[in-house]
Design an enzyme around this catalytic site. Structure first.
Site: not given
Ligand SMILES: *Cc1c(COP(=O)(O)O)cnc(C)c1O
Length: 406
Positions: A140, A225, A254
């Protein structure tokens, strides 16, 4: 119930139905707790998918937001502002990278990392065309059209094509597959050190370390990520540290915004970041002074309150307690620090009714991928606060929630 009902009806009537939230309407939050419109208190064990590592309305972060709102909030990058420099300086000092590029949401930061890797491939590695990036099943990385192009989840993709080419999807945790797939057009491997949205999937021990070695051998960038796993969540500042890995590009978001404002960034050394020259990338809000002030406060809280270490200690303890419940519905308890997934057995039915039952007992969690309940409270949570909810969690996991299909 009047206010709850009215809010639920309004959401139902006026919002796009791209979410399926639990039927609770929150009106207030403080620390690890939130209150609904009827003034019932809940322990927030989702933390907005780890965007609230510092808890709700941390006083220092809220104060930084207020103070900055009274000075200047937005300049655009057409001009300098006096907050961005100190923020990026702090971010680089803390993480050991030479440069940072600020964006707003996680999805944008991932896009930024992809652009950096591709351009690095063409300009530095000598790839002539069609650069390739390796990603993993269950990934994701956000919801943009490019990011869903390499998702392995049909629901995220269906109806949204055509898709961006240039990605190879390989099994998560399998370094052999990566070694075999790398070719002269491969510029990067994009990986989550733990797959949060996939259901808190922890790869085999040594996966990230071997991946980093393969990448180095083949002159391929390792992009981590850490939007969800970073900033203390798994018991270190970054989850990659558990394997002694320093990715070439680090993606953060985040909790960088301390739960009050969207702030994201990519981190890299100059030889990679220098692919960006004036005009090649940008964002109207990226690096704005309000975001920078909030980001600095958010980072200070993580460091000064020792939240990574705390997440490790309290997370190990809590995971042990969840395991020792020996609930028959539970197949596995997995995770690291305070990113914990309780995987239900097939015969226990979907996770949703368990989440609803927990909600009625004052505990907010959310199912991820059908059969997993994610427990990820703010990192400021105390031993005692978790101890208090264990009996309710136990009770819910012992009950029958397997609902017949209707
Ligand atoms: C939440 C998340 C995203 C996307 O972040 P947004 O601020 O919702 O666009 C990307 N990668 C990971 C691993 C995430 O947990």
């Amino acid at each position: 119930m009047k206010w709850t009902q009215q809010n639920l009806e309004e959401a139902e009537r006026y919002s796009a139905h791209n979410y399926h939230p639990l039927p609770v309407v929150l009106a207030r939050g403080e620390g690890v707790y939130v209150w609904d419109v009827e003034n019932r208190r809940y322990l927030d064990m989702l933390s907005a998918y780890s965007a609230l590592n510092q808890g709700h309305r941390h006083p220092r972060i809220v104060q930084a937001l207020r103070d900055q709102a009274d000075r200047i909030t937005l300049t655009s990058r057409a001009f300098h502002n006096d907050r961005m420099g100190p923020f990026l300086h702090m971010l680089c000092d803390l993480t050991g990278y030479e440069r940072a590029l600020p964006m707003n949401t996680g999805a944008e930061a991932v896009e930024t990392a992809i652009k950096a890797a591709r351009k690095w491939g063409y300009h530095h590695k000598g790839v002539h065309r069609d650069a390739e990036i390796i990603v993993f099943e269950g990934n994701f990385h956000g919801r943009t059209t490019t990011e869903i192009s390499f998702s392995s989840e049909p629901l995220y993709r269906e109806g949204f094509g055509p898709f961006t080419p240039g990605f190879r999807i390989l099994p998560y945790g399998n370094v052999g597959a990566v070694a075999a797939a790398i070719n002269e057009r491969t510029v990067a491997v994009l990986v989550e050190p733990i797959q949060g949205e996939a259901g808190v999937v922890v790869p085999p021990e040594g996966f990230l370390r071997s991946l980093a070695l393969r990448c180095k051998e083949h002159n391929v960038l390792l992009i981590a990520d850490e939007i969800q796993t970073g900033l203390g969540r798994t018991g270190k500042l970054f989850c990659s540290e558990w394997e002694g890995v320093r990715p070439d590009i680090m993606i953060v978001g985040k909790a960088l915004g301390g739960g009050v404002y969207p702030v994201s960034a990519i981190l890299a050394d100059h030889h990679i970041m220098s692919v960006f020259t004036p005009g090649t990338h940008g964002s109207t809000f990226g690096g704005n002074p309000l975001a920078a002030a909030v980001g600095m406060a958010a980072l200070s809280v993580i460091v000064e309150e020792n939240l990574a270490h705390h997440a490790h200690e309290i997370g190990s303890w809590f995971m042990g307690r969840l395991r020792s419940l020996h609930a028959p519905a539970v197949e596995q308890v997995r995770g690291r620090g305070l990113l914990i997934g309780v995987v239900l057995k097939k015969e226990a039915g979907p996770a949703r009714p368990y989440c609803e039952a927990l909600m009625h007992r004052g505990i907010l969690v959310k199912e991820t991928h059908e059969r997993v309940i994610r427990f990820a409270p703010p990192l400021i949570i105390k031993h005692q606060q978790l101890e208090e909810v264990l009996p309710a969690i136990h009770e819910v996991l012992l009950q029958e929630h397997a609902v017949p299909a209707h």
